[in-house]
Design a protein around this motif. Structure first.
Motif, PDB file in Angstrom:
ATOM      1  N   PHE A 140       5.694  -7.865  -3.030  1.00 46.57           N
ATOM      2  CA  PHE A 140       5.293  -6.545  -3.158  1.00 46.57           C
ATOM      3  C   PHE A 140       4.782  -6.066  -1.717  1.00 46.57           C
ATOM      4  O   PHE A 140       4.494  -6.468  -1.246  1.00 46.57           O
ATOM      5  CB  PHE A 140       5.398  -5.721  -3.886  1.00 46.57           C
ATOM      6  CG  PHE A 140       4.466  -4.159  -4.246  1.00 46.57           C
ATOM      7  CD1 PHE A 140       5.588  -3.459  -4.743  1.00 46.57           C
ATOM      8  CD2 PHE A 140       3.780  -3.832  -3.884  1.00 46.57           C
ATOM      9  CE1 PHE A 140       5.320  -2.714  -4.760  1.00 46.57           C
ATOM     10  CE2 PHE A 140       3.729  -2.408  -3.258  1.00 46.57           C
ATOM     11  CZ  PHE A 140       4.693  -1.401  -4.096  1.00 46.57           C
ATOM     12  N   THR A 142       6.296  -2.931   1.288  1.00 50.10           N
ATOM     13  CA  THR A 142       7.433  -3.048   3.167  1.00 50.10           C
ATOM     14  C   THR A 142       7.426  -2.115   3.919  1.00 50.10           C
ATOM     15  O   THR A 142       6.481  -0.522   2.968  1.00 50.10           O
ATOM     16  CB  THR A 142       8.624  -2.073   1.307  1.00 50.10           C
ATOM     17  OG1 THR A 142       9.521  -3.638   0.914  1.00 50.10           O
ATOM     18  CG2 THR A 142      10.387  -2.097   2.928  1.00 50.10           C
ATOM     19  N   VAL A 153       6.908   1.894  -0.293  1.00 50.75           N
ATOM     20  CA  VAL A 153       5.944   1.776  -1.576  1.00 50.75           C
ATOM     21  C   VAL A 153       5.468   3.190  -2.762  1.00 50.75           C
ATOM     22  O   VAL A 153       5.731   4.375  -1.483  1.00 50.75           O
ATOM     23  CB  VAL A 153       4.669   0.777  -0.980  1.00 50.75           C
ATOM     24  CG1 VAL A 153       4.988   0.315   0.431  1.00 50.75           C
ATOM     25  CG2 VAL A 153       4.653   2.066   0.301  1.00 50.75           C
ATOM     26  N   GLY A 157       5.543   1.553  -8.092  1.00 51.41           N
ATOM     27  CA  GLY A 157       6.977   0.736  -7.684  1.00 51.41           C
ATOM     28  C   GLY A 157       5.900  -0.905  -8.072  1.00 51.41           C
ATOM     29  O   GLY A 157       6.405  -1.461  -7.996  1.00 51.41           O
ATOM     30  N   LEU A 158       4.447  -0.809  -7.653  1.00 50.74           N
ATOM     31  CA  LEU A 158       3.340  -2.083  -7.238  1.00 50.74           C
ATOM     32  C   LEU A 158       3.458  -2.819  -9.352  1.00 50.74           C
ATOM     33  O   LEU A 158       3.060  -3.210  -9.061  1.00 50.74           O
ATOM     34  CB  LEU A 158       2.224  -1.260  -7.183  1.00 50.74           C
ATOM     35  CG  LEU A 158       1.247  -2.585  -7.197  1.00 50.74           C
ATOM     36  CD1 LEU A 158       1.406  -4.000  -6.334  1.00 50.74           C
ATOM     37  CD2 LEU A 158       0.196  -1.983  -6.662  1.00 50.74           C
ATOM     38  N   GLU A 160       5.518  -1.802 -11.567  1.00 46.62           N
ATOM     39  CA  GLU A 160       6.506  -2.376 -12.158  1.00 46.62           C
ATOM     40  C   GLU A 160       7.109  -3.857 -11.453  1.00 46.62           C
ATOM     41  O   GLU A 160       7.375  -4.578 -12.327  1.00 46.62           O
ATOM     42  CB  GLU A 160       7.944  -1.800 -11.252  1.00 46.62           C
ATOM     43  CG  GLU A 160       8.470  -0.507 -12.029  1.00 46.62           C
ATOM     44  CD  GLU A 160       8.273  -0.698 -13.759  1.00 46.62           C
ATOM     45  OE1 GLU A 160       9.355  -1.498 -14.283  1.00 46.62           O
ATOM     46  OE2 GLU A 160       8.164  -0.139 -14.611  1.00 46.62           O
ATOM     47  N   ALA A 161       6.528  -4.332 -10.460  1.00 46.42           N
ATOM     48  CA  ALA A 161       6.643  -5.957  -9.924  1.00 46.42           C
ATOM     49  C   ALA A 161       5.088  -6.645 -10.579  1.00 46.42           C
ATOM     50  O   ALA A 161       5.515  -7.344 -11.007  1.00 46.42           O
ATOM     51  CB  ALA A 161       5.914  -5.289  -8.267  1.00 46.42           C
ATOM     52  N   PRO A 257      11.806   3.165  -4.267  1.00 49.28           N
ATOM     53  CA  PRO A 257      10.576   3.082  -4.336  1.00 49.28           C
ATOM     54  C   PRO A 257      10.023   2.764  -5.383  1.00 49.28           C
ATOM     55  O   PRO A 257       8.088   2.230  -5.821  1.00 49.28           O
ATOM     56  CB  PRO A 257      10.009   3.692  -3.190  1.00 49.28           C
ATOM     57  CG  PRO A 257      10.239   5.008  -3.156  1.00 49.28           C
ATOM     58  CD  PRO A 257      11.889   4.693  -3.932  1.00 49.28           C
ATOM     59  N   GLN A 259      10.876   1.828  -8.207  1.00 44.74           N
ATOM     60  CA  GLN A 259      11.388   0.760  -9.287  1.00 44.74           C
ATOM     61  C   GLN A 259      11.347  -0.682  -8.449  1.00 44.74           C
ATOM     62  O   GLN A 259      10.506  -0.578  -7.331  1.00 44.74           O
ATOM     63  CB  GLN A 259      12.630   1.611  -9.747  1.00 44.74           C
ATOM     64  CG  GLN A 259      12.762   2.575 -10.590  1.00 44.74           C
ATOM     65  CD  GLN A 259      11.929   2.629 -12.156  1.00 44.74           C
ATOM     66  OE1 GLN A 259      12.083   1.908 -12.923  1.00 44.74           O
ATOM     67  NE2 GLN A 259      11.517   3.803 -12.404  1.00 44.74           N
ATOM     68  N   ARG A 260      11.625  -1.403  -9.476  1.00 44.10           N
ATOM     69  CA  ARG A 260      12.025  -2.537  -9.316  1.00 44.10           C
ATOM     70  C   ARG A 260      13.193  -3.058  -7.770  1.00 44.10           C
ATOM     71  O   ARG A 260      12.854  -3.297  -6.358  1.00 44.10           O
ATOM     72  CB  ARG A 260      12.071  -3.553 -10.130  1.00 44.10           C
ATOM     73  CG  ARG A 260      11.197  -4.292 -10.472  1.00 44.10           C
ATOM     74  CD  ARG A 260      11.106  -5.134 -12.187  1.00 44.10           C
ATOM     75  NE  ARG A 260      10.217  -4.509 -13.277  1.00 44.10           N
ATOM     76  CZ  ARG A 260      10.285  -5.801 -14.583  1.00 44.10           C
ATOM     77  NH1 ARG A 260      11.258  -6.705 -14.574  1.00 44.10           N
ATOM     78  NH2 ARG A 260       9.197  -5.300 -15.154  1.00 44.10           N
ATOM     79  N   SER A 293      11.210  -6.210  -6.603  1.00 42.54           N
ATOM     80  CA  SER A 293      10.664  -4.704  -5.504  1.00 42.54           C
ATOM     81  C   SER A 293      11.850  -4.795  -4.595  1.00 42.54           C
ATOM     82  O   SER A 293      12.362  -5.509  -3.857  1.00 42.54           O
ATOM     83  CB  SER A 293       9.090  -5.249  -4.638  1.00 42.54           C
ATOM     84  OG  SER A 293       8.876  -6.081  -4.584  1.00 42.54           O
TER      85      SER A 293
END
Length: 450
Positions: A140, A142, A153, A157-158, A160-161, A257, A259-260, A293
């Motif tokens: 994760f 970017t 980011v 998103g974190l 989900e990762a 960002p 979602q995965r 991610s």
């Protein structure tokens, strides 16, 4: 109530980003060394994060059976320390997830195992989700712009990762083949301090009894050292090193960002559109790997040759699962922008003599009667010292407009100029430059440098 929670998480997220993208350090009250030592003491006393001790983290993950979460980040400032408290203790989604991992914070890359930890080193941080045996479940983190982070980011998103990493861990080792591709090949050296350009300056650990901040190998220094490994030995810099970790948006693929790997939009006439992707598609497999991610999508792109190729995709579209291929043409990597990267300053030293170049505005191009597909790069910044002052010593000035470099007038971006110089010239060569100043063309010669 839901809106209040969203506002609160947004506030935390702004603090979260300060950790990853802030480069300002308040040194009025403390020196940087003092802040590093204080941060280490505080985190170790709290006991939640394993601090800068990856062998201990791997051993604990093996003993506990939990997956391992490793956060690589720069040595912190005061605001970074506050951020970690908020991120871990206050976020209602992230904290319960972190409790399911062995969590390690790595504030330097000294001694880092580069066979396991391969990532875009031009970032301020990177997250790895791992098994205790070194298997990588996902990444994760970017970045595609020096200051703009909104499309790359998010806390959502974190989360989900992390959820995806827990799912993969639950099914491991049954899914071993599926995650095998998330580790790369053998690197040039085992750890950063073994690169020739770093070997005489750093060891495999921080010097907490001396100048601790100066003893740290920062992420971007790995990328610099890797390029120097080839450049200074007279070898061609590999395309995946020259154009590392292509961002999906260079293919016209805009991912959400939060979602995965959900497609937010697809740019018209882009590689993504031509490959059949649509907004709303959920990429469940890319080259056989579960992406957790945007960084995981970048990882697959990074492994794809510059010559192009087809990357198989398994996509959920509505209630259907369909198979597509991301069709990458030859030279597809060159669409990426290098100018935002920290290592672009090394490129400027190597091939522009310290000049920072940007395309001129359209109306200025018309005034100078320069074609749309011809070089017209403004010298926005001119280095003043040492190797970065080579262009200045050659007579170039801020405000000059380059219209030819090494007898080539078709290099329309700084990235294209970087690529030309690094591919076709070597240290010790000299290149000719034609620039416009005050309406007149002038010729200069600058050196190609180590």
């Amino acid at each position: 109530m839901r809106n209040t929670a969203r506002v609160r998480r947004t506030s935390i997220f702004f603090s979260f980003l300060a950790l990853f993208f802030s480069t300002t350090v308040d040194i009025a009250a403390q020196t940087r060394d003092e802040m590093v030592r204080e941060d280490r003491k505080k985190i170790m006393e709290e006991g939640f994060w394993i601090y800068n001790d990856l062998p201990k983290a791997f051993a604990k993950a093996k003993q506990s059976g939990k997956p391992l979460l490793v956060v690589l980040r720069c040595i912190p400032c005061h605001e970074c320390v506050k951020l970690d408290d908020e991120l871990v203790d206050q976020d209602p989604v992230i904290r319960p997830l972190l409790d399911k991992f062995v969590c390690a914070r790595q504030v330097s890359t000294n001694g880092l195992d580069l066979e396991i930890f391969q990532y875009d080193t031009d970032q301020s941080f990177a997250v790895f989700i791992l098994n205790a045996d070194g298997t990588v479940y996902g990444r994760f983190g970017t970045r595609s712009h020096r200051t703009d982070w909104l499309g790359d980011v998010s806390l959502e998103g974190l989360a989900e990762a992390l959820k995806g990493g827990l799912e993969l861990h639950l099914n491991y080792p049954t899914n071993r083949k599926q995650v095998a591709g998330k580790r790369g090949g053998k690197p040039e050296v085992a750890s950063p301090e073994k690169y020739p350009s770093l070997a005489d300056k750093f060891t495999d650990r921080l010097n907490y009894t001396g100048d601790v901040a100066k003893s740290c190998i920062h992420c971007h220094q790995i990328g610099d050292a890797q390029r120097s490994y080839y450049w200074n030995s007279g070898k061609q810099i590999p395309e995946k090193v020259l154009f590392p970790y292509p961002h999906p948006k260079t293919l016209g693929l805009i991912l959400d960002p939060k979602q995965r790997a959900t497609v937010q939009s697809v740019l018209p006439e882009s590689i993504a559109e031509q490959s059949g992707l649509r907004a709303g598609d959920i990429i469940q497999l890319i080259d056989g790997q579960n992406p957790l991610s945007i960084a995981d999508v970048q990882w697959v792109l990074h492994q794809t040759p510059a010559s192009g190729g087809n990357i198989p995709l398994s996509v959920k579209r509505g209630n259907h699962r369909i198979s597509l291929e991301l069709q990458l043409p030859p030279s597809w990597r060159e669409h990426g922008d290098l100018s935002w990267r920290a290592t672009s300053w090394a490129y400027r030293r190597m091939v522009t003599g310290g000049m920072k170049l940007v395309p001129i505005e359209a109306h200025k191009r018309e005034q100078l009667n320069l074609g749309k597909k011809k070089m017209a790069l403004l010298v926005q910044h001119l280095g003043q010292y040492n190797a970065h002052a080579a262009a200045k010593r050659a007579g170039l000035r801020k405000g000059d407009i380059l219209v030819s470099y090494d007898d080539n007038a078709d290099l329309t971006t700084e990235s294209e100029l970087f690529a030309h110089g690094l591919r076709h010239r070597k240290p010790g060569n000299r290149v000719s430059i034609i620039a416009i100043r005050g309406g007149k063309k002038m010729e200069f010669t600058i050196p190609i440098q180590p």
